[in-house]
Design an enzyme around this catalytic site. Structure first.
Site, mmCIF file in Angstrom:
data_model
loop_
_atom_site.group_PDB
_atom_site.id
_atom_site.type_symbol
_atom_site.label_atom_id
_atom_site.label_comp_id
_atom_site.label_asym_id
_atom_site.label_seq_id
_atom_site.Cartn_x
_atom_site.Cartn_y
_atom_site.Cartn_z
ATOM 1 N N LYS A 25 0.871 -1.179 0.000
ATOM 2 C CA LYS A 25 0.000 0.000 0.000
ATOM 3 C C LYS A 25 0.911 1.233 0.000
ATOM 4 O O LYS A 25 0.815 2.109 0.864
ATOM 5 C CB LYS A 25 -0.910 -0.062 1.242
ATOM 6 C CG LYS A 25 -1.985 0.970 1.302
ATOM 7 C CD LYS A 25 -3.114 0.771 0.300
ATOM 8 C CE LYS A 25 -4.137 1.887 0.407
ATOM 9 N NZ LYS A 25 -5.144 1.838 -0.670
ATOM 10 N N ASP B 294 -5.613 -3.306 -1.447
ATOM 11 C CA ASP B 294 -7.078 -3.242 -1.603
ATOM 12 C C ASP B 294 -7.495 -3.711 -2.991
ATOM 13 O O ASP B 294 -8.454 -4.478 -3.142
ATOM 14 C CB ASP B 294 -7.610 -1.829 -1.290
ATOM 15 C CG ASP B 294 -6.770 -0.714 -1.901
ATOM 16 O OD1 ASP B 294 -5.700 -1.010 -2.486
ATOM 17 O OD2 ASP B 294 -7.180 0.460 -1.804
ATOM 18 N N ASP C 192 -1.570 -12.199 5.963
ATOM 19 C CA ASP C 192 -2.514 -12.899 6.832
ATOM 20 C C ASP C 192 -3.922 -12.800 6.263
ATOM 21 O O ASP C 192 -4.643 -13.790 6.119
ATOM 22 C CB ASP C 192 -2.444 -12.277 8.239
ATOM 23 C CG ASP C 192 -3.188 -13.091 9.271
ATOM 24 O OD1 ASP C 192 -3.558 -14.244 8.980
ATOM 25 O OD2 ASP C 192 -3.411 -12.574 10.374
HETATM 26 MG MG MG Z 1 -4.923 -15.793 9.889
#
Ligand code: MG
Ligand code: NAI
Length: 335
Positions: free
Chosen positions: A174, A207, A231
């Site tokens: 980002k 995004d 993650d």
């Molecule tokens: Mg996770």
């Protein structure tokens, strides 16, 4: 990937853990034994039952065993998961978290033809507990990006692409908002890329990537990203191909590597012999590739694919009625 590691025999630290971890591990070792590779298994305790028995969820002997082995297969822990798996990753400095996102037939995959790898940095970024603090009027977390750790993960991703016949690596960041931290990440990405002239590159904002994973998931081959973004995107990836019973993962460091299904100990079905062992078996496939046993990895992967394509022997989570053992026996049949 560790290309020089092919040997005559391997010492594998086996940590089945709790609940269905034990069940899926048992049949995965049976399947591995059918591959004619010389594995020496050493068994380690960890998890809830271990805590009960030994007063610690992760005994030092288990850590030593993992450190000493060529690779570790981990089943699942229960309530102690954070104390076990997170601690192992830290102790062993497992800096790379690998989550393959691949569609298999007769599963809840939303698309066909998805096959990419998410390479997530596992040691810094937003996830440094010591860097999160309360302030007078709220709380603050710091995001740490070091050149060394980001270069290491990006290089790992390119090398993975090279070793596994992938033609493109996508950096996700980002940098338009996080100009310094992610600006640096992006800069290092293109620096490292120069050493891999045969591999194409692209970079997207996180995004936008979250959307592209839905609109054009088949266009990705290898994604490399920082801790928090990795993650989140890896769970999105899991959702794309459907079903915890199918999703493997790897944690890789300089001193060791651990392969585990993404699911937990599943107390709701533990002890019934009906858990889907495929996530654990696909974790073993990842281990075989890490050990550069690519032919064996291809064989096991193809056998699993055959069982899923036939759809005759599937566990309950995939709409079938087979037991863990029956599914494993079916996989063995095609090895
Ligand atoms: Mg996770
Ligand atoms: P879970 O992954 O154990 O189960 C979630 C749901 O998916 C359950 O309904 C379960 O039956 C089903 N499921 C999971 N794996 C399956 C398989 N192989 N075949 C068929 N169905 C499967 O997650 P949950 O319920 O949130 O956590 C249960 C325990 O596991 C907790 O104590 C948690 O701390 C631990 N856990 C451990 C992890 C690890 O060791 N890496 C990861 C996630 C949870």
């Amino acid at each position: 990937m560790n290309t020089s590691k092919t040997k005559d025999s391997y010492k594998i630290a086996v940590v089945p853990g709790d609940g269905i971890g034990k069940e899926v591990m048992k049949v995965t070792l049976e399947v591995l034994d059918a591959l004619d590779i010389d594995f020496e298994y050493v068994y380690g305790d960890a998890g809830d039952e271990c805590l009960e028995k030994n007063g610690t969820a992760l005994p030092g002997e288990t850590l030593d065993m993992i450190r000493d082995a060529d690779a570790c297969l981990f089943g699942a822990a229960g309530e102690t998961a954070a104390d076990v798996i997170v601690k192992i990753r830290q102790e062993m400095k497992m800096f790379a978290n690998l989550r393959p996102v691949k569609s298999y037939p007769n599963t809840n995959s939303l698309f066909e033809n998805i096959d990419f790898m998410i390479v997530r940095e596992n040691t810094e970024g937003m996830y440094i507990a010591d860097e999160e603090k309360y302030t007078d009027n709220g709380a603050v977390a710091r995001r740490i990006i070091t050149k060394e750790a980001e270069k290491r993960i990006i290089d790992y991703a390119f090398n993975y692409a090279k070793e596994n016949g992938k033609s493109k690596v996508t950096a996700v960041h980002k940098a338009n908002v996080l100009k310094k931290t992610d600006g640096l990440f992006k800069e290092i990405f293109y620096e490292v890329a120069e050493s891999y002239p045969d591999i194409a590159t692209e970079d997207f904002y996180v995004d936008a990537t979250a959307m592209y994973l839905i609109t054009q998931p088949e266009s990705f081959e290898v994604i490399v990203t920082t801790n928090l973004f990795g993650d989140i995107l890896s769970d999105e990836g899991a959702g794309l191909v459907g079903g915890l019973g199918l999703i493997p993962s790897a944690n890789i460091g300089r001193d060791g590597a651990l392969f585990e299904p993404v699911h937990g100990s599943a107390p709701d079905i533990a002890g019934k012999g009906i858990a889907n062992p495929i996530a654990m078996m696909l974790s073993a496939v990842m281990m075989l590739r890490y050990l550069s046993e690519n032919e064996a990895a291809d064989r096991l992967d193809a056998a699993i694919l055959k069982v899923l394509s036939d759809a005759e022997v599937l566990t309950g989570d995939l709409g079938g009625s087979a037991t863990t053992q029956e599914l494993a026996d079916e996989v063995k049949k095609y090895l």
